[in-house]
Design a protein around this motif. Structure first.
Motif, PDB file in Angstrom:
ATOM      1  N   TRP A   1      -3.592   5.341  -5.767  1.00 16.04           N
ATOM      2  CA  TRP A   1      -4.942   4.921  -5.408  1.00 16.04           C
ATOM      3  C   TRP A   1      -4.820   3.927  -4.266  1.00 16.04           C
ATOM      4  N   MET A   2      -5.751   3.988  -3.315  1.00 19.03           N
ATOM      5  CA  MET A   2      -5.775   2.993  -2.241  1.00 19.03           C
ATOM      6  C   MET A   2      -7.209   2.533  -2.018  1.00 19.03           C
ATOM      7  N   PHE A   3      -7.335   1.243  -1.720  1.00 21.91           N
ATOM      8  CA  PHE A   3      -8.631   0.683  -1.354  1.00 21.91           C
ATOM      9  C   PHE A   3      -8.575   0.322   0.112  1.00 21.91           C
ATOM     10  N   LEU A   4      -9.502   0.865   0.885  1.00 21.08           N
ATOM     11  CA  LEU A   4      -9.578   0.558   2.311  1.00 21.08           C
ATOM     12  C   LEU A   4     -10.739  -0.387   2.563  1.00 21.08           C
TER      13      LEU A   4
ATOM     14  N   SER B   1     -13.491   6.425   4.099  1.00 28.03           N
ATOM     15  CA  SER B   1     -14.535   5.418   4.193  1.00 28.03           C
ATOM     16  C   SER B   1     -14.037   4.161   3.490  1.00 28.03           C
ATOM     17  N   VAL B   2     -14.764   3.085   3.645  1.00 29.59           N
ATOM     18  CA  VAL B   2     -14.421   1.863   2.941  1.00 29.59           C
ATOM     19  C   VAL B   2     -14.556   2.131   1.443  1.00 29.59           C
ATOM     20  N   GLY B   3     -13.562   1.725   0.646  1.00 26.50           N
ATOM     21  CA  GLY B   3     -13.611   1.927  -0.797  1.00 26.50           C
ATOM     22  C   GLY B   3     -12.316   2.488  -1.346  1.00 26.50           C
ATOM     23  N   TRP B   4     -12.337   2.847  -2.626  1.00 31.24           N
ATOM     24  CA  TRP B   4     -11.167   3.377  -3.321  1.00 31.24           C
ATOM     25  C   TRP B   4     -11.050   4.882  -3.108  1.00 31.24           C
ATOM     26  N   HIS B   5      -9.813   5.358  -2.939  1.00 29.74           N
ATOM     27  CA  HIS B   5      -9.532   6.776  -2.745  1.00 29.74           C
ATOM     28  C   HIS B   5      -8.309   7.167  -3.574  1.00 29.74           C
ATOM     29  N   HIS B   6      -8.379   8.323  -4.248  1.00 28.88           N
ATOM     30  CA  HIS B   6      -7.235   8.854  -4.976  1.00 28.88           C
ATOM     31  C   HIS B   6      -6.535   9.871  -4.086  1.00 28.88           C
TER      32      HIS B   6
END
Length: 181
Positions: free
Chosen positions: A4-7, A59-64
């Protein structure tokens, strides 16, 4: 390989993972770029990349994110973004060398630092965990048991206090990773 990453922002190039050899630059590189996409690249000691996978728009936010190599399916490489395959399947027998360190949050040149958050980094070997689609996890990855224990090479939860820079690996290897800001 899954995480998971948060941008918080994607206006600059940021390296998430770099596992390349210093003298040949062979290995793995995962980064975001200013075009709002995630790039996953694998190469051997010859010039260029053997496998290049690209995500959809970030986009800004969490991504799996899940990256899968299925050796029993003509060595197919796939990138899953938010549960669905992103881009084309790439076929290549390339393997990532074990003699390079896995750098998290920066590249080999001590540049392009990642300014987001990472969680639930899991490296699974000897099995293609996903082949057609991904059920995006909604809870932390449980510590592996039995067969999963043998197949999990790395599992980092990153669930310590905000000012903690030591992280325990929940895989069978029990590595302790330390970092500095």
């Amino acid at each position: 390989f899954e995480f998971w990453m948060f941008l918080p922002d994607y206006a600059v190039k940021m390296t998430l993972f770099d596992k390349r050899e210093a003298n040949t630059l062979a290995g793995m590189l995962i980064y975001t770029d200013t075009d709002t996409k995630l790039y996953v690249k694998f190469g051997d000691s010859t010039a260029g990349w053997d496998v290049e996978l690209t995500s959809g728009t970030l986009s800004v936010g969490w991504h799996h994110i899940a990256i899968v190599r299925n050796a029993s399916d003509t060595n197919s490489w796939k990138l899953f973004f938010a549960g669905s395959q992103s881009g084309s399947t790439v076929n290549s027998a390339i393997t990532v060398a074990d003699n390079a360190s896995l750098l998290i949050g920066r590249n080999l040149s001590y540049a392009e630092y990642f300014h987001g958050q990472l969680s639930e980094i899991q490296l699974t070997q000897n099995t293609a965990k996903y082949t057609t689609s991904v059920t995006v996890p909604t809870a932390p990855v449980p510590d592996p048991i039995n067969l999963e224990y043998e197949q999990t090479s790395l599992l980092l939860h990153f669930d310590g206090a905000d000012s903690t820079y030591d992280f325990s690996d929940s895989s069978r290897w029990n590595h302790t990773l330390s970092g500095t800001l």
